[in-house]
Design a protein around this motif. Structure first.
Motif, mmCIF file in Angstrom:
data_model
loop_
_atom_site.group_PDB
_atom_site.id
_atom_site.type_symbol
_atom_site.label_atom_id
_atom_site.label_comp_id
_atom_site.label_asym_id
_atom_site.label_seq_id
_atom_site.Cartn_x
_atom_site.Cartn_y
_atom_site.Cartn_z
ATOM 1 N N GLY A 96 0.791 -1.226 0.000
ATOM 2 C CA GLY A 96 0.000 0.000 0.000
ATOM 3 C C GLY A 96 0.819 1.270 0.000
ATOM 4 O O GLY A 96 0.264 2.371 -0.013
ATOM 5 N N LEU A 97 2.141 1.145 -0.011
ATOM 6 C CA LEU A 97 3.005 2.323 0.060
ATOM 7 C C LEU A 97 3.423 2.753 -1.343
ATOM 8 O O LEU A 97 4.408 2.283 -1.886
ATOM 9 C CB LEU A 97 4.241 2.022 0.919
ATOM 10 N N SER A 98 2.659 3.644 -1.932
ATOM 11 C CA SER A 98 2.936 4.082 -3.302
ATOM 12 C C SER A 98 3.523 5.481 -3.358
ATOM 13 O O SER A 98 3.949 5.935 -4.415
ATOM 14 C CB SER A 98 1.650 4.046 -4.131
ATOM 15 N N MET A 99 3.516 6.211 -2.244
ATOM 16 C CA MET A 99 4.035 7.579 -2.175
ATOM 17 C C MET A 99 3.435 8.487 -3.251
ATOM 18 O O MET A 99 4.122 9.293 -3.868
ATOM 19 C CB MET A 99 5.566 7.577 -2.273
ATOM 20 N N GLY A 100 2.142 8.344 -3.467
ATOM 21 C CA GLY A 100 1.442 9.211 -4.405
ATOM 22 C C GLY A 100 1.555 8.800 -5.853
ATOM 23 O O GLY A 100 0.969 9.441 -6.728
ATOM 24 N N ASN A 101 2.286 7.737 -6.157
ATOM 25 C CA ASN A 101 2.410 7.265 -7.535
ATOM 26 C C ASN A 101 1.314 6.261 -7.866
ATOM 27 O O ASN A 101 0.711 5.676 -6.971
ATOM 28 C CB ASN A 101 3.774 6.611 -7.764
ATOM 29 N N GLU A 102 1.080 6.056 -9.162
ATOM 30 C CA GLU A 102 0.083 5.073 -9.573
ATOM 31 C C GLU A 102 0.551 3.660 -9.257
ATOM 32 O O GLU A 102 -0.244 2.774 -8.984
ATOM 33 C CB GLU A 102 -0.205 5.212 -11.069
ATOM 34 N N LYS A 103 1.857 3.449 -9.315
ATOM 35 C CA LYS A 103 2.394 2.137 -8.986
ATOM 36 C C LYS A 103 3.498 2.294 -7.944
ATOM 37 O O LYS A 103 4.128 3.348 -7.831
ATOM 38 C CB LYS A 103 2.942 1.434 -10.233
ATOM 39 N N GLN A 104 3.730 1.228 -7.209
ATOM 40 C CA GLN A 104 4.745 1.267 -6.164
ATOM 41 C C GLN A 104 6.137 1.370 -6.768
ATOM 42 O O GLN A 104 6.486 0.667 -7.709
ATOM 43 C CB GLN A 104 4.637 0.017 -5.288
ATOM 44 N N THR A 105 6.946 2.274 -6.243
ATOM 45 C CA THR A 105 8.304 2.485 -6.737
ATOM 46 C C THR A 105 9.333 1.845 -5.825
ATOM 47 O O THR A 105 10.252 1.172 -6.282
ATOM 48 C CB THR A 105 8.598 3.990 -6.873
ATOM 49 N N ILE A 106 9.193 2.047 -4.530
ATOM 50 C CA ILE A 106 10.101 1.436 -3.559
ATOM 51 C C ILE A 106 9.656 -0.002 -3.321
ATOM 52 O O ILE A 106 8.471 -0.278 -3.122
ATOM 53 C CB ILE A 106 10.101 2.232 -2.240
#
Length: 202
Positions: A96-106
């Motif tokens: 659930g941690l996407s940091m505001g992106n559409e897909k997860q980066t980290i």
């Protein structure tokens, strides 16, 4: 990384001249268990630049997409000096941690008993900044003036960092990487394929 809005700064920069540095960003990720973490992204925009961004948004009108706005996600604080601070906090399961992106980066992957590997691929970081390699020299100079002395800082933490290619803190509980914006813009950022830290959570 939640910095997609930065990719639109180049267009905004073209609307003004003579403005000093504008933005700093820091992403703090603390792994709290084998399945959960807390991520906090803090972005600070200087007074002159924030005033310009607000004016640009107002001229765009109510029909402009929300994602085109600075701090469309997160808590915005307009400071007394005219600067603005945006804080986006996410806490919960890794997915659930996407940091505001559409897909997860980290990414988060198990690395052994009680260990989690936190990583950020770096290949797309320059493209996220949105700087065109074919821009003319005047535009490049303007971009460089805005981003001089400003950086993205990544900070990964847990009970203990057991392995990392970032700078390990003296207490070995975290690792950090500071990436100057100009190095991303001019292609001189000497980055590995990914930045990572293996953290102990139990």
């Amino acid at each position: 990384m939640g910095l997609n809005w930065a990719g639109r700064l180049a267009g905004v920069v073209l609307l003004a001249t003579g403005l000093a540095g504008c933005i700093d960003a820091k992403v703090d990720v603390t792994v709290t268990s084998m399945t959960r973490a807390k991520a906090v992204m803090t972005q600070v925009m200087a007074p002159e630049f924030y005033a310009m961004v607000k004016t640009n948004a107002a001229q765009a009108g109510a029909g402009a997409p929300a994602e085109d706005e600075f701090c469309s996600k997160g808590d915005l604080t307009e400071n007394k000096d005219g600067s603005a601070t945006c804080v986006l906090t996410e806490e919960g399961p890794f997915a659930g941690l996407s940091m505001g992106n559409e897909k997860q980066t980290i990414t988060f992957t198990p690395a052994g008993p009680g260990l989690v590997r936190v990583a950020l691929p770096t290949a797309d970081m320059k493209s996220e900044i949105g700087v065109d390699d074919k821009m003319d020299e005047e535009t490049r100079q303007m971009i460089e003036a805005f981003f001089k002395d400003h950086a993205i800082t990544l900070h990964f933490a847990g009970l203990e960092v057991t392995d990392t290619n970032m700078t390990l803190a003296a207490d070995k509980k975290s690792a950090e990487q500071v990436i100057p914006f100009l190095n991303l813009i001019d292609g001189t950022a000497d980055l590995p394929d990914e930045l990572y830290a293996v953290v102990r959570v139990q």
